[in-house]
Design a protein around this motif. Structure first.
Motif, short mmCIF file in Angstrom:
data_model
loop_
_atom_site.label_atom_id
_atom_site.label_comp_id
_atom_site.label_asym_id
_atom_site.label_seq_id
_atom_site.Cartn_x
_atom_site.Cartn_y
_atom_site.Cartn_z
N LYS A 1 47.00 -46.27 29.60
CA LYS A 1 47.30 -47.67 29.84
C LYS A 1 48.80 -47.91 29.84
O LYS A 1 49.58 -47.11 29.35
CB LYS A 1 46.63 -48.52 28.75
CG LYS A 1 45.12 -48.29 28.66
CD LYS A 1 44.58 -48.91 27.41
CE LYS A 1 43.12 -48.54 27.21
NZ LYS A 1 42.57 -49.02 25.95
N SER A 2 49.20 -49.07 30.37
CA SER A 2 50.62 -49.38 30.41
C SER A 2 51.15 -49.64 29.01
O SER A 2 50.49 -50.22 28.17
CB SER A 2 50.84 -50.63 31.29
OG SER A 2 50.10 -51.72 30.76
N LEU B 1 39.17 -41.49 23.43
CA LEU B 1 37.94 -40.87 23.94
C LEU B 1 37.35 -41.68 25.09
O LEU B 1 36.77 -41.12 26.02
CB LEU B 1 36.92 -40.72 22.82
CG LEU B 1 37.22 -39.63 21.78
CD1 LEU B 1 36.24 -39.71 20.63
CD2 LEU B 1 37.16 -38.25 22.44
N SER B 2 37.50 -43.00 25.02
CA SER B 2 36.95 -43.84 26.09
C SER B 2 37.71 -43.68 27.40
O SER B 2 37.18 -43.99 28.47
CB SER B 2 36.97 -45.31 25.67
OG SER B 2 38.30 -45.81 25.66
N GLU B 3 38.94 -43.16 27.32
CA GLU B 3 39.74 -42.98 28.52
C GLU B 3 39.29 -41.76 29.33
O GLU B 3 39.53 -41.68 30.53
CB GLU B 3 41.22 -42.81 28.14
CG GLU B 3 41.86 -44.06 27.57
CD GLU B 3 42.00 -45.14 28.62
OE1 GLU B 3 42.75 -44.95 29.58
OE2 GLU B 3 41.32 -46.17 28.48
N GLY B 4 38.67 -40.79 28.64
CA GLY B 4 38.19 -39.60 29.34
C GLY B 4 39.30 -38.75 29.92
O GLY B 4 39.13 -38.11 30.96
N ASP B 5 40.46 -38.71 29.25
CA ASP B 5 41.59 -37.92 29.77
C ASP B 5 41.57 -36.49 29.22
O ASP B 5 40.61 -36.07 28.57
CB ASP B 5 42.92 -38.61 29.46
CG ASP B 5 43.08 -38.89 27.96
OD1 ASP B 5 42.45 -38.16 27.16
OD2 ASP B 5 43.82 -39.82 27.61
N ASP B 6 42.64 -35.76 29.48
CA ASP B 6 42.71 -34.36 29.05
C ASP B 6 42.99 -34.20 27.56
O ASP B 6 43.06 -33.08 27.06
CB ASP B 6 43.81 -33.63 29.85
CG ASP B 6 43.47 -33.53 31.32
OD1 ASP B 6 42.26 -33.56 31.64
OD2 ASP B 6 44.40 -33.43 32.14
N LEU B 7 43.17 -35.30 26.86
CA LEU B 7 43.48 -35.23 25.43
C LEU B 7 42.25 -35.43 24.55
O LEU B 7 42.39 -35.71 23.36
CB LEU B 7 44.54 -36.29 25.07
CG LEU B 7 45.92 -36.11 25.70
CD1 LEU B 7 46.83 -37.27 25.34
CD2 LEU B 7 46.54 -34.79 25.27
N ARG B 8 41.07 -35.27 25.12
CA ARG B 8 39.85 -35.49 24.34
C ARG B 8 39.82 -34.58 23.11
O ARG B 8 39.34 -34.99 22.05
CB ARG B 8 38.61 -35.25 25.20
CG ARG B 8 38.42 -36.29 26.30
CD ARG B 8 37.17 -35.98 27.13
NE ARG B 8 35.96 -36.11 26.33
CZ ARG B 8 35.32 -37.27 26.14
NH1 ARG B 8 35.80 -38.39 26.66
NH2 ARG B 8 34.21 -37.31 25.43
#
Length: 205
Positions: free
Chosen positions: A2-3, A124-131
């Protein structure tokens, strides 16, 4: 991701805690004091988290909150101020109700725990590579709380700060507050999306 935004709520809370720490007279009026609360000074249920019992206690708590809160706000997490306030109140009430033997309480660590949990859930809700990082954060919090309840201590006590007494309940309540607020926010967003969808369908007809 997010921004980002200026971490205003985190800076405000850390700055207030610093003021309270360096002006002992303020801390005396704000610390969680069971006897004072029972006499009607109910604000101490919330403000106790702003007070710290030693320079090391303050440094660890303020630094941890600054780092985690800054990341949370720069990721664009909204209403972090409400999380801070709600966690502080929930912790104070829980200690008052469940730990009558505790006459004094102080420290931001419960709010730090709430912030870490909320940040990890949001990540976790973002589903990015940092899960892996977010899952690791949640696992670390759970393990820390479990060990604190099992050993009735914390790493800060083990480091030699005799002015500090661990209160694992504050960390458990902080984590629970974050989970509750995150779940509620997700539910409200889901309802809002459903309402907008129905409205669009009505307009199409």
């Amino acid at each position: 991701m997010k921004s980002g935004k200026v971490p205003a709520w985190t800076l405000l809370l850390c700055g207030t805690a610093a003021l309270v720490h360096f002006v002992p007279a303020i801390g005396s009026a704000l610390i969680y004091d069971r006897a004072a609360i029972e006499s009607g000074q109910v604000w101490r249920l919330v403000t106790g988290s702003l007070v710290h019992l030693s320079p090391r206690h303050f440094t660890y708590d303020a630094l941890a909150l600054f780092l985690v809160g800054m990341v949370a706000e720069l990721r664009g997490i909204r209403n972090l101020g409400m999380l801070y306030l709600t966690a502080a109140l929930a912790i104070g009430v829980a200690i008052f109700q469940c730990a009558p033997e505790l006459k004094l309480f102080a420290g931001l660590s419960g709010i730090v725990t709430a912030t870490v949990v909320f940040l990890c859930l949001d990540g976790l809700s973002e589903g990015d590579d940092l899960r892996w990082l977010w899952w690791g954060g949640l696992f670390s919090v759970a393990l820390k709380i479990l060990l604190e309840f099992s050993l009735d201590t914390s790493w800060l006590v083990a480091s030699g700060d005799e002015a500090f007494v661990a209160v694992p309940l504050s960390h458990l309540v902080g984590a629970g507050t974050a989970l509750t607020m995150y779940s509620s926010a997700r539910h409200l967003r889901f309802l809002g999306q459903g309402h907008r969808m129905h409205s669009s369908e009505g307009e199409a007809c």
